[in-house]
Write a protein that holds these residues in place. Structure first.
Motif, PDB file in Angstrom:
ATOM      1  N   LEU A 184      -0.837   0.839  -7.392  1.00  7.71           N
ATOM      2  CA  LEU A 184      -0.686   2.107  -6.677  1.00  7.71           C
ATOM      3  C   LEU A 184      -0.457   3.284  -7.622  1.00  7.71           C
ATOM      4  O   LEU A 184      -0.950   4.386  -7.388  1.00  7.71           O
TER       5      LEU A 184
ATOM      6  N   LYS B 293      -1.511  12.833  -3.550  1.00  3.50           N
ATOM      7  CA  LYS B 293      -2.900  12.677  -3.121  1.00  3.50           C
ATOM      8  C   LYS B 293      -3.014  12.013  -1.747  1.00  3.50           C
ATOM      9  O   LYS B 293      -4.073  12.040  -1.131  1.00  3.50           O
ATOM     10  N   SER B 294      -1.926  11.409  -1.305  1.00  2.00           N
ATOM     11  CA  SER B 294      -1.944  10.728  -0.010  1.00  2.00           C
ATOM     12  C   SER B 294      -1.221  11.576   1.030  1.00  2.00           C
ATOM     13  O   SER B 294      -0.694  12.639   0.733  1.00  2.00           O
ATOM     14  N   SER B 295      -1.214  11.090   2.245  1.00  5.22           N
ATOM     15  CA  SER B 295      -0.499  11.795   3.317  1.00  5.22           C
ATOM     16  C   SER B 295       0.850  11.136   3.599  1.00  5.22           C
ATOM     17  O   SER B 295       1.457  11.357   4.636  1.00  5.22           O
ATOM     18  N   VAL B 296       1.295  10.325   2.641  1.00  2.00           N
ATOM     19  CA  VAL B 296       2.545   9.586   2.810  1.00  2.00           C
ATOM     20  C   VAL B 296       3.740  10.502   2.612  1.00  2.00           C
ATOM     21  O   VAL B 296       3.798  11.275   1.650  1.00  2.00           O
TER      22      VAL B 296
ATOM     23  N   ASP C 298       5.775   5.145   3.639  1.00  3.14           N
ATOM     24  CA  ASP C 298       5.959   6.276   4.562  1.00  3.14           C
ATOM     25  C   ASP C 298       7.345   6.232   5.211  1.00  3.14           C
ATOM     26  O   ASP C 298       7.721   5.224   5.830  1.00  3.14           O
TER      27      ASP C 298
ATOM     28  N   ALA D 280       0.848  -1.195   0.000  1.00  7.14           N
ATOM     29  CA  ALA D 280       0.000   0.000   0.000  1.00  7.14           C
ATOM     30  C   ALA D 280       0.880   1.240   0.000  1.00  7.14           C
ATOM     31  O   ALA D 280       2.069   1.174   0.344  1.00  7.14           O
ATOM     32  N   LEU D 281       0.297   2.365  -0.374  1.00  9.60           N
ATOM     33  CA  LEU D 281       1.071   3.611  -0.360  1.00  9.60           C
ATOM     34  C   LEU D 281       1.622   3.901   1.031  1.00  9.60           C
ATOM     35  O   LEU D 281       2.741   4.408   1.175  1.00  9.60           O
ATOM     36  N   ALA D 282       0.851   3.582   2.058  1.00 10.72           N
ATOM     37  CA  ALA D 282       1.286   3.851   3.433  1.00 10.72           C
ATOM     38  C   ALA D 282       2.572   3.113   3.784  1.00 10.72           C
ATOM     39  O   ALA D 282       3.330   3.557   4.656  1.00 10.72           O
TER      40      ALA D 282
ATOM     41  N   ALA E  96       0.401  10.095  -7.221  1.00 13.56           N
ATOM     42  CA  ALA E  96      -0.152   9.172  -6.221  1.00 13.56           C
ATOM     43  C   ALA E  96       0.262   9.572  -4.809  1.00 13.56           C
ATOM     44  O   ALA E  96      -0.562   9.596  -3.893  1.00 13.56           O
ATOM     45  N   PHE E  97       1.528   9.924  -4.638  1.00 20.38           N
ATOM     46  CA  PHE E  97       1.989  10.334  -3.315  1.00 20.38           C
ATOM     47  C   PHE E  97       1.403  11.693  -2.917  1.00 20.38           C
ATOM     48  O   PHE E  97       1.115  11.935  -1.744  1.00 20.38           O
TER      49      PHE E  97
END
Length: 318
Positions: free
Chosen positions: A270, A219-222, A196, A191-193, A216-217
């Motif tokens: 991902l 849009k995430s909080s990673v 982190d 997963a993207l997480a 992709a990164f």
């Protein structure tokens, strides 16, 4: 009105309105270029270029249309020359293919070998550069065609054809803890997480789907630790092997047999899939060698299909 004037106008635009640079490119004098352009404008009855004193600053509204017409006329002139070359040497001559490093290193070798076997007398040149450079080379007839993933489909004066789709993999040393949860019988999907704070090594911004990785990164909080960027997957794998971080590379760049000591995990779920395209200049005269090279690289792109799409001047999608 003559062809020299059309060439002078085109080169002035291509060299950011520097008549000095345009003259150098045409192996003539700057005063000669300036005089020819002024005479051309007088013959037309309007100015092609905006001027500030003696300096050219841009194109006028009618100048924009004149430049487009110059490009079309000179492109057709080049096509006439190619017709002669085509019939003078149907199975010899030269073919120039503009490619990114990933395509040249991992995708094209089999196609190049097959092409060379069929046309041993043909001089094949691979020009490597960024997708933007590739588009420019095709546009200026410095390359017959281009093969890349990014940018080509966005160029209005190029016609593009999809060849194949591909995704990314994450790579790390086999004994590294970074990818262990995603390998083996009890592996889970990455997963993207999971990225982190992970040290990341991947492509430079213009290459091999990097924009999708960034999107992709974003849009995430990673929070990732980007420790190294490169245009070459071999360079990325080298530094991954030294333990500097986890690599994100094109799946075509990983070979389990050759890349012993590394392990790869699919991450296309991902970052999405990417489409590699062949690009041709709109209106180009298609030489036999161009059809033949495309045939060994992307057999689904038949001459009939290529001609139909070129006639429509568009990007083609399967």
């Amino acid at each position: 009105m003559n062809l020299h004037q059309l060439r002078f106008v085109r080169e002035a635009v291509r060299h950011n309105f520097s008549l000095t640079d345009a003259a150098k490119a045409l192996f003539t004098s700057q005063p000669g270029v300036s005089k020819a352009i002024i005479e051309f404008e007088e013959e037309l009855g309007f100015q092609i270029f905006k001027r500030h004193g003696k300096r050219i600053k841009g194109l006028t509204a009618p100048g924009e249309l004149v430049v487009q017409a110059c490009e079309r006329v000179l492109a057709e002139l080049e096509n006439i020359k190619r017709v002669g070359e085509e019939f003078a040497a149907r199975e010899s001559g030269q073919l120039t293919v503009a490619v990114t490093h990933t395509q040249a290193r991992y995708v094209l070798p089999q196609a190049v070998a097959a092409f060379r076997k069929k046309f041993p007398k043909v001089k094949l040149i691979l020009l490597q550069g960024t997708p933007e450079q590739l588009a420019q080379w095709v546009r200026k007839d410095q390359a017959d065609l281009a093969v890349a993933t990014e940018a080509l489909a966005d160029e209005p004066d190029l016609v593009t054809f999809p060849c194949y789709d591909w995704g990314h993999v994450a790579v790390a040393p086999s004994d590294s803890p970074w990818l262990k949860p995603f390998v083996g019988k009890e592996a889970r999907q990455m997963a993207l997480a999971d990225f982190d704070q992970m040290p990341i090594i991947t492509y430079e911004t213009h290459f091999a789907g990097r924009k999708k990785i960034d999107a992709a990164f974003a849009k995430s909080s990673v929070n990732i630790d980007l420790v190294l960027e490169a245009i070459d997957a071999d360079v990325i794998k080298t530094y991954v092997g030294l333990g500097l971080g986890v690599g994100i590379i094109a799946e075509v760049a990983f070979d389990a047999t050759k890349d012993q000591g590394l392990v790869a995990v699919p991450v296309d779920h991902l970052f999405g899939r990417n489409t590699t395209r062949i690009a041709l200049r709109q209106g180009v005269f298609m030489r036999t060698l161009m059809y033949e090279f495309i045939a060994v690289f992307a057999p689904m792109l038949t001459p009939k299909l290529i001609d139909r799409v070129l006639g429509g001047g568009q990007a083609y999608d399967i």
